[in-house]
Design an enzyme around this catalytic site. Structure first.
Site, short mmCIF file in Angstrom:
data_model
loop_
_atom_site.label_atom_id
_atom_site.label_comp_id
_atom_site.label_asym_id
_atom_site.label_seq_id
_atom_site.Cartn_x
_atom_site.Cartn_y
_atom_site.Cartn_z
N ASP A 25 4.33 -0.70 -33.86
CA ASP A 25 4.78 0.53 -33.21
C ASP A 25 6.20 0.41 -32.66
OD1 ASP A 25 4.47 -1.09 -30.97
OD2 ASP A 25 2.67 -0.08 -30.26
N ASP A 67 11.85 -16.50 -29.77
CA ASP A 67 10.59 -15.76 -29.99
C ASP A 67 9.41 -16.36 -29.24
OD1 ASP A 67 11.58 -13.67 -31.42
OD2 ASP A 67 11.21 -14.56 -33.37
N ASP A 79 10.20 -17.72 -39.65
CA ASP A 79 10.98 -16.61 -39.12
C ASP A 79 11.17 -16.71 -37.61
OD1 ASP A 79 8.05 -15.89 -39.51
OD2 ASP A 79 8.64 -14.36 -38.06
N ASN A 80 10.59 -17.74 -36.97
CA ASN A 80 10.73 -17.93 -35.53
C ASN A 80 11.56 -19.15 -35.18
OD1 ASN A 80 9.21 -15.66 -34.95
ND2 ASN A 80 7.29 -16.79 -34.76
N GLY A 87 11.19 -5.70 -36.30
CA GLY A 87 10.29 -4.55 -36.29
C GLY A 87 10.23 -3.84 -34.95
N ARG A 88 10.73 -4.49 -33.89
CA ARG A 88 10.74 -3.84 -32.58
C ARG A 88 11.96 -4.27 -31.78
NH1 ARG A 88 6.17 -6.92 -28.88
NH2 ARG A 88 6.46 -9.02 -29.71
#
Length: 488
Positions: free
Chosen positions: A119, A255, A245-246, A86-87
């Site tokens: 964001d 992560d 997911d990490n 997502g980033r």
């Protein structure tokens, strides 16, 4: 650099190709010359000259093929559905000077289709923490992502308040997570065979020599994960957010969010302020690793020849692998052979640390001051601090334990004992207070403290002149250890 961009050749459902969204006026934070040399980045004048523009997203070399990965996951034990980068963007894959494949992953690079409510940006404080922690774990010889460098910018990013946007060029041997398979199982099950072949051929080629390559691959992932978590436990590292997911398929730490290195030894310490139930405490990490793998493995039953019993056999080595690696390492931290008597002493020692909230890193290192005080004056002082904190019955317990411990040590080769202890017990770890001081200075545009910590953590097993007393000072025994947010 020797580029080997292969992920981009997989089925396009697995990713979204896009360039990074540039930061405004990116400026250098810190550059990791060791990683640059490892990758061959240092041999390319154009990359060296424009590294700030590259990490800031303003320039994309022609050899880069940026893409955002799709994956899913279980977060805090609950199915979270589709997640993904997502980033961040996987911008390139390269063979380093050891012929090892490395991913270059740009974190803080803007919105992607997987950003959900985010964001797409990273803030300076989380970027500095990840940069220093990847460096610290790598120098402690724990498999981990590292980073080439980071930049800060004029791009405003809102978290709890408005902050400066930053970006990090993360380097890892893989960014494929357990969550990739969870995504495939839910959204593109027809890709499971192809993707499994890719993971085997790219990261576990020796599994091809087995009569059952898929099962050999799965067992290898299980064993690597167990050893990684044992390494975390030995050094006192708490990841803080062990969602599926990490966790990487290569058994490398990935992560860094609300992580923490244990200071006052409290195995139940919650270092993630979002972990309201204490699921991801230090003491739970081995069990959570097993839980994650147990969730992950059944997806492979879709493949021919993979049965439930076979998967159970793949998972079975997790506990003995973890226990052997952890127990051997714990004995080495005391300079003792791996045997029953040594383990008994070791667990008594950990109980002493926990009962009296002694500092984990300093206490192990202080034992060198007990064995060889004339050769280890720094450790002799640590020992004095340790004994000063013990009162009454606790002091008697320490005296009894240290006498029995010395009796075991004196029956061994002192030279070997000291070597084992000196190379497994660091003087310095990245304490939260250290990272915070670097962050505070960096927010004022001063990155000298980041540079100092980078140098300090490059040689964590050696007493250094650039260290300050604060680098080894834990919080007061009853002071709460600082919980960290995912954006910290």
């Amino acid at each position: 650099m020797h580029y080997q961009n292969t992920y981009v050749n997989l089925d396009p459902r697995l990713y979204h190709k896009q360039p990074p969204t540039a930061l405004e006026s990116p400026r250098a934070g810190h550059f990791n010359t060791q990683v640059a040399e490892q990758l061959g980045w240092a041999d390319d004048d154009d990359l060296m000259a424009r590294w700030v523009d590259i990490v800031g997203g303003q320039y994309v070399p022609s050899q880069f093929e940026p893409l955002a990965m799709a994956y899913a996951g279980h977060q805090f034990g609950q199915w979270a559905g589709q997640l993904g980068d997502g980033r961040g963007l996987l911008v390139a894959q390269v063979l380093d000077h050891n012929n090892q494949l490395q991913d270059l992953h740009l974190k803080g690079s803007g919105l992607t289709p997987y950003s959900r409510m985010g964001d797409g940006r990273a803030v300076l404080r989380s970027t500095i923490r990840e940069y220093l922690c990847g460096h610290a774990l790598t120098q402690l010889d724990i498999p981990s992502s590292n980073a080439l460098g980071f930049v800060v910018s004029d791009t405003p990013v809102r978290r709890e308040r408005m902050e400066a946007g930053a970006a990090l060029m993360r380097v890892a041997d893989s960014h494929i997570r357990l969550g990739h398979i969870e995504w495939i199982a839910s959204f593109a099950p027809d890709l499971l065979g192809e993707f499994t072949d890719y993971m085997i051929d790219t990261y576990y080629p020796k599994s091809r020599d087995s009569e059952a390559p898929v099962l050999a691959f799965l067992q290898a992932v299980v064993e690597r994960t167990a050893r990684m978590i044992a390494d975390w436990q030995l050094i006192g590292f708490a990841h803080g957010v062990m969602n599926t997911d990490n966790l990487s398929i290569t058994g490398s730490t990935l992560d860094f969010g609300p992580f923490g290195f244990m200071e006052r030894f409290n195995p139940a310490w919650i270092n993630n302020h979002s972990d309201h139930t204490g699921r991801y405490t230090y003491q739970n990490q081995p069990a959570i690793g097993h839980w994650n793998l147990n969730v992950w493995l059944p997806h492979f039953m879709r493949l021919e020849g993979v049965t439930r019993d076979a998967l159970s056999d793949c998972l079975a080595p997790y506990e003995p692998t973890f226990m052997q690696h952890y127990q051997q390492g714990l004995c080495r931290k005391l300079g003792l052979p791996h045997q029953k008597e040594s383990l008994s002493l070791a667990f008594e020692w950990l109980t002493l640390l926990e009962d009296n909230l002694l500092d984990y890193t300093n206490s192990f290192r202080a034992l060198l001051g007990l064995i060889s005080p004339e050769n280890y004056p720094y450790e002799k002082q640590l020992l004095a601090t340790l004994t000063h904190e013990l009162q009454g019955e606790a002091l008697q317990v320490w005296q009894d334990w240290s006498a029995r411990y010395l009796a075991h040590v004196q029956a061994l080769s002192i030279e070997q004992v000291v070597t084992d202890m000196q190379t497994t017990n660091p003087v310095y770890v990245l304490r939260n207070s250290m990272a915070q001081r670097a962050i505070t200075a960096a927010k004022q545009g001063q990155f000298e403290e980041v540079s100092r910590l980078y140098e300090l953590l490059a040689s964590p097993y050696t007493v250094q002149d650039i260290a300050t007393a604060l680098d080894s000072t834990p919080p007061a025994p009853n002071a709460p250890q600082m919980p960290i947010s995912c954006s910290s």
